[in-house]
Design an enzyme around this catalytic site. Structure first.
Site, mmCIF file in Angstrom:
data_model
loop_
_atom_site.group_PDB
_atom_site.id
_atom_site.type_symbol
_atom_site.label_atom_id
_atom_site.label_comp_id
_atom_site.label_asym_id
_atom_site.label_seq_id
_atom_site.Cartn_x
_atom_site.Cartn_y
_atom_site.Cartn_z
ATOM 1 N N GLY A 8 52.035 4.510 31.132
ATOM 2 C CA GLY A 8 53.477 4.689 31.063
ATOM 3 C C GLY A 8 54.211 3.947 32.155
ATOM 4 N N LYS A 13 48.121 8.455 31.604
ATOM 5 C CA LYS A 13 47.483 9.619 30.998
ATOM 6 C C LYS A 13 46.280 9.153 30.200
ATOM 7 C CE LYS A 13 51.696 12.417 30.519
ATOM 8 N NZ LYS A 13 52.559 13.152 29.557
ATOM 9 N N ASP A 96 54.196 2.112 22.740
ATOM 10 C CA ASP A 96 54.119 3.569 22.846
ATOM 11 C C ASP A 96 54.926 4.233 21.737
ATOM 12 O OD1 ASP A 96 56.468 2.553 24.028
ATOM 13 O OD2 ASP A 96 56.641 4.245 25.418
#
Length: 244
Positions: A8, A13, A96
């Site tokens: 990100g 993550k 994303d």
């Protein structure tokens, strides 16, 4: 086993999957990437594939150093996705957001879906019941709102997130918390209300770092899952394998 990684704007993550089950998930800083990935792979030596979606400024080489251990895959705009991309500038749509849209399409078939990802930015992505990705919106997340008030004014302090205990802030600090946090919530509820007015057979998927906080405050009924992007990465990879 599959290791999915979401790079990100702020943090990274990751999660290890066996089939559709999450065995373990992780959150770490970008400067820890190689060390953390190595540790994960040491603990899960049966991982066969490393799946990456990145909007952050992390070099591909940081992942490619693990190619001797497993196959490394980077999702790009050229990959096959389970929706029809109707975005006017499809090459500018973040990977994303495409992964989130794919996950929503695969997990909630034949419904109108709005994915709200509340992280560094808030992104809204809408996929209709015919699997057309139509677009959405982007606005500043909680942290950016606090920072902008401090950076673009002469006297307002830089505050960390704090849930306001009253609607009317009677100090400058309370007023900032009320404005930032309540404005954040009202914006999202307002967008959801507008979509609901225009579309039926509707589901809202809430994800991102602030999903847990928002789920308790939004007036609209939602499906909240802070790991939805990682799960969507796994699902989209399985879709890709089955449709190549």
């Amino acid at each position: 086993m599959i290791l999915t990684v979401d790079v990100g704007n702020t943090r990274i993550k990751a999660a290890v999957f066996e089939g559709t089950a999450v065995l373990e998930s992780f959150v770490f800083e970008k400067n820890e990437l190689e060390k953390k990935i190595k540790k994960i792979l040491d603990n899960y030596q049966k991982c066969s594939d490393l799946i990456v979606a990145s909007v952050g400024n992390v070099e591909k080489q940081s992942f490619l150093i693990f190619e001797k251990q497993l196959k490394v895959h980077f999702f790009t705009h050229e990959d096959k996705f389970p929706f029809h991309n109707k975005y006017a500038t499809p090459k500018t749509l973040g990977i994303d957001r495409m992964i989130l849209a794919a996950g929503a399409t695969l997990q909630f078939p034949k419904q109108n879906r709005l994915v709200v990802d509340a992280g560094t930015c808030i992104t809204y992505d809408f996929i209709d019941e015919n699997d057309n990705y139509l677009g959405g919106a982007i606005s500043p997340g909680l942290r950016l709102r606090y920072e902008s008030l401090h950076n673009y004014t002469a006297r307002l302090p830089l505050l960390s997130f704090e849930e306001p205990d009253q609607y009317i802030g009677n100090t400058t600090m309370q007023a900032i918390h009320s404005g930032v946090v309540n404005g954040f919530v009202y914006e999202i509820d307002g967008f959801i209300d507008e979509y609901r007015r225009n579309f039926s057979n509707f589901i809202i998927i809430l994800t991102g770092g602030d999903a847990e906080f928002l789920a308790k405050r939004l007036k609209n009924t939602i499906f909240a899952n802070s790991n939805f992007l990682l799960e969507s990465l796994n699902q989209t990879f399985q879709y890709k394998i089955n449709n190549d």
